[in-house]
Design a protein around this motif. Structure first.
Motif, short mmCIF file in Angstrom:
data_model
loop_
_atom_site.label_atom_id
_atom_site.label_comp_id
_atom_site.label_asym_id
_atom_site.label_seq_id
_atom_site.Cartn_x
_atom_site.Cartn_y
_atom_site.Cartn_z
N SER A 66 -4.16 -3.20 31.96
CA SER A 66 -3.20 -2.97 30.88
C SER A 66 -2.20 -4.10 30.79
CB SER A 66 -2.43 -1.66 31.12
OG SER A 66 -3.29 -0.55 31.25
N GLU A 67 -1.54 -4.15 29.65
CA GLU A 67 -0.40 -5.04 29.44
C GLU A 67 0.83 -4.16 29.37
OE1 GLU A 67 1.35 -7.38 25.60
OE2 GLU A 67 -0.71 -7.87 26.17
N ILE A 68 1.88 -4.51 30.12
CA ILE A 68 3.12 -3.75 30.05
C ILE A 68 4.27 -4.69 29.74
CG2 ILE A 68 2.28 -1.97 31.64
CD1 ILE A 68 4.15 -3.16 33.78
N HIS A 69 5.31 -4.14 29.11
CA HIS A 69 6.52 -4.89 28.82
C HIS A 69 7.69 -4.15 29.44
CE1 HIS A 69 5.05 -7.77 25.63
NE2 HIS A 69 4.01 -6.99 25.81
N VAL A 70 8.50 -4.89 30.19
CA VAL A 70 9.60 -4.27 30.90
C VAL A 70 10.93 -4.92 30.51
CG1 VAL A 70 10.53 -3.60 33.15
CG2 VAL A 70 8.05 -3.75 32.82
N ALA A 71 11.11 -6.18 30.89
CA ALA A 71 12.35 -6.89 30.61
C ALA A 71 12.03 -8.28 30.11
CB ALA A 71 13.21 -6.97 31.87
N GLY A 72 12.94 -8.84 29.32
CA GLY A 72 12.71 -10.18 28.81
C GLY A 72 11.57 -10.19 27.81
N HIS A 73 10.94 -11.34 27.66
CA HIS A 73 9.90 -11.49 26.64
C HIS A 73 8.52 -11.75 27.26
CE1 HIS A 73 13.15 -11.68 23.74
NE2 HIS A 73 13.72 -12.63 24.47
N ILE A 74 8.41 -11.64 28.57
CA ILE A 74 7.16 -11.98 29.24
C ILE A 74 6.38 -10.70 29.54
CG2 ILE A 74 6.09 -13.09 31.24
CD1 ILE A 74 8.63 -14.78 31.49
N PRO A 75 5.18 -10.51 28.96
CA PRO A 75 4.38 -9.34 29.30
C PRO A 75 3.77 -9.48 30.69
CG PRO A 75 3.15 -10.79 27.84
CD PRO A 75 4.53 -11.38 27.97
N LEU A 76 3.48 -8.36 31.30
CA LEU A 76 2.83 -8.32 32.60
C LEU A 76 1.43 -7.75 32.42
CD1 LEU A 76 5.82 -6.80 34.60
CD2 LEU A 76 5.12 -9.20 34.54
N HIS A 77 0.46 -8.31 33.16
CA HIS A 77 -0.93 -7.89 33.03
C HIS A 77 -1.45 -7.47 34.39
CE1 HIS A 77 -1.08 -9.79 29.02
NE2 HIS A 77 -0.27 -10.68 29.57
N GLY A 78 -2.13 -6.34 34.43
CA GLY A 78 -2.67 -5.83 35.69
C GLY A 78 -2.98 -4.36 35.55
N TYR A 79 -2.73 -3.59 36.61
CA TYR A 79 -3.02 -2.16 36.52
C TYR A 79 -2.07 -1.35 37.40
CZ TYR A 79 -5.69 -2.83 40.89
OH TYR A 79 -6.06 -3.14 42.17
N ILE A 80 -1.83 -0.12 36.96
CA ILE A 80 -0.99 0.81 37.71
C ILE A 80 -1.78 1.31 38.92
CG2 ILE A 80 0.14 3.07 37.63
CD1 ILE A 80 0.63 2.54 34.63
N THR A 81 -1.13 1.33 40.09
CA THR A 81 -1.82 1.83 41.29
C THR A 81 -1.28 3.18 41.75
OG1 THR A 81 -0.30 0.61 42.75
CG2 THR A 81 -2.34 -0.51 42.09
N ASN A 82 0.02 3.43 41.55
CA ASN A 82 0.62 4.70 41.97
C ASN A 82 1.78 5.04 41.05
OD1 ASN A 82 -0.17 3.28 44.84
ND2 ASN A 82 -0.59 5.47 44.86
N VAL A 83 2.01 6.33 40.85
CA VAL A 83 3.13 6.80 40.03
C VAL A 83 3.98 7.74 40.89
CG1 VAL A 83 3.83 7.98 37.92
CG2 VAL A 83 1.71 6.64 37.95
N PHE A 84 5.29 7.47 40.93
CA PHE A 84 6.19 8.25 41.78
C PHE A 84 7.31 8.86 40.94
CE2 PHE A 84 4.24 5.01 44.54
CZ PHE A 84 3.59 5.87 45.44
N ASN A 85 8.34 9.37 41.61
CA ASN A 85 9.40 10.11 40.92
C ASN A 85 10.10 9.29 39.85
OD1 ASN A 85 8.78 12.22 42.57
ND2 ASN A 85 10.64 12.14 43.79
N ASP A 86 10.53 8.07 40.20
CA ASP A 86 11.32 7.28 39.25
C ASP A 86 10.80 5.85 39.09
OD1 ASP A 86 12.03 6.32 41.74
OD2 ASP A 86 14.19 6.43 41.42
N TYR A 87 9.60 5.58 39.59
CA TYR A 87 9.01 4.25 39.44
C TYR A 87 7.50 4.34 39.58
CZ TYR A 87 8.03 3.73 44.49
OH TYR A 87 7.53 3.87 45.78
N PHE A 88 6.82 3.25 39.20
CA PHE A 88 5.39 3.16 39.48
C PHE A 88 5.08 1.80 40.07
CE2 PHE A 88 5.70 1.95 34.95
CZ PHE A 88 4.94 0.81 34.88
N ALA A 89 4.01 1.74 40.85
CA ALA A 89 3.55 0.48 41.43
C ALA A 89 2.52 -0.13 40.50
CB ALA A 89 2.96 0.73 42.81
#
Length: 221
Positions: free
Chosen positions: A92-115
C-alpha cells in the motif's frame, strides 16, 4: 447511517484538514472512514482527517464506477480499524506527514498506532490519529518493482506492545526519527518516553521534548 449515505455511488469532493482536496466516487462510508475511488486508486480516509465532503458540482466524466474493490469483499460493515486489519500484508501507499508518500505494508495494528514495513525506512510506527489516507496497490504490484524476497515476513525483532508510548520506551538510548525528519529537532537519541512526553537529544546536544499525541510517525535509522 446519516443522510450522507445518499451520496454512495456518486461523485463527490472531499477536503481534508490542511486544505488538500480530492474528487472521486464515494464507494463506502462508515462512522470513522470514507472510501473514494478517483479513477485509478481507492483512497481510504479516516474521518479524523476529513474536513468536509459534498456532491461534486462539476462532474469528471473520466471517473467511472469501479468494477472491483481491492479489499472490501470480506469487510462487512466498514470501519477504520477493520480497514487497517484487512490491509495487513497488502502492499500500500500511505500518507502521514509532509508531502512524501510511504510505500510498504502494515504488519501489526495496535491500540493507538500500527507498524508499517517500508523497503526504504524499514519498520515504522504510525499513529492512528495522524494517518491521512491509505491506498492499496493493485493486486500483484510491489513497491519499486522489488521482488517479494526483499520484504521480510517478520520485519521487526523488537517485541510489540499495545501503545505507542510503551513501544518507544524500548528504544531508549537509540537514534530515532520523528515525522520523517524534515525538522532537524525531530532527529535524535531517544532519552525517555513518559508522562505523554518524548525526550530527544539532538545532534547539537540539546534536550527537546515532544507531546506524544502530536507525533505522527517514528522510525529507527
Amino acid at each position: 447511517m446519516s443522510n450522507a449515505g445518499a451520496l454512495l455511488g456518486k461523485q463527490i469532493d472531499v477536503q481534508l484538514s490542511g486544505e488538500k482536496s480530492f474528487k472521486g466516487i464515494l464507494t463506502d462510508l462508515g462512522m470513522d472512514i470514507l472510501v473514494l475511488y478517483n479513477g485509478e486508486q481507492f483512497l481510504y480516509f479516516p474521518m479524523l482527517q476529513v474536513h468536509r465532503f459534498n456532491l461534486s458540482e462539476e462532474k469528471d466524466n473520466e471517473i467511472e464506477y469501479p468494477l472491483y474493490s481491492p479489499m472490501m469483499e470480506d469487510m462487512g460493515s466498514i470501519s477504520y480499524r477493520k480497514t487497517l486489519m484487512n490491509a495487513k500484508g497488502m502492499f500500500s501507499e500511505i500518507h502521514v506527514a509532509g508531502h512524501i508518500p510511504l510505500h510498504g505494508y502494515i504488519t501489526n495494528v495496535f491500540n493507538d498506532y500500527f507498524a508499517f514495513y517500508s523497503p526504504v525506512y524499514k519498520t515504522m510506527y504510525i499513529s492512528l490519529h495522524h494517518l491521512k489516507w491509505l491506498s492499496p496497490y493493485h493486486q500483484g504490484n510491489i513497491p519499486y518493482g522489488l521482488s517479494k524476497e526483499c520484504f521480510p515476513v517478520n520485519p521487526s525483532a523488537v517485541p510489540m506492545v499495545r501503545s505507542l508510548g510503551e513501544q518507544l520506551k524500548k528504544y531508549a538510548g537509540k537514534l530515532v526519527v520523528l515525522d520523517g525528519g524534515e525538522d532537524p529537532m525531530k532527529i535524535g537519541v531517544l532519552k525517555t518516553a513518559a508522562n505523554n512526553l518524548v525526550e530527544l537529544t539532538t545532534a547539537s546536544g540539546n534536550q527537546v521534548f515532544f507531546k506524544l499525541a502530536h507525533i505522527k510517525s517514528v522510525y529507527m535509522p
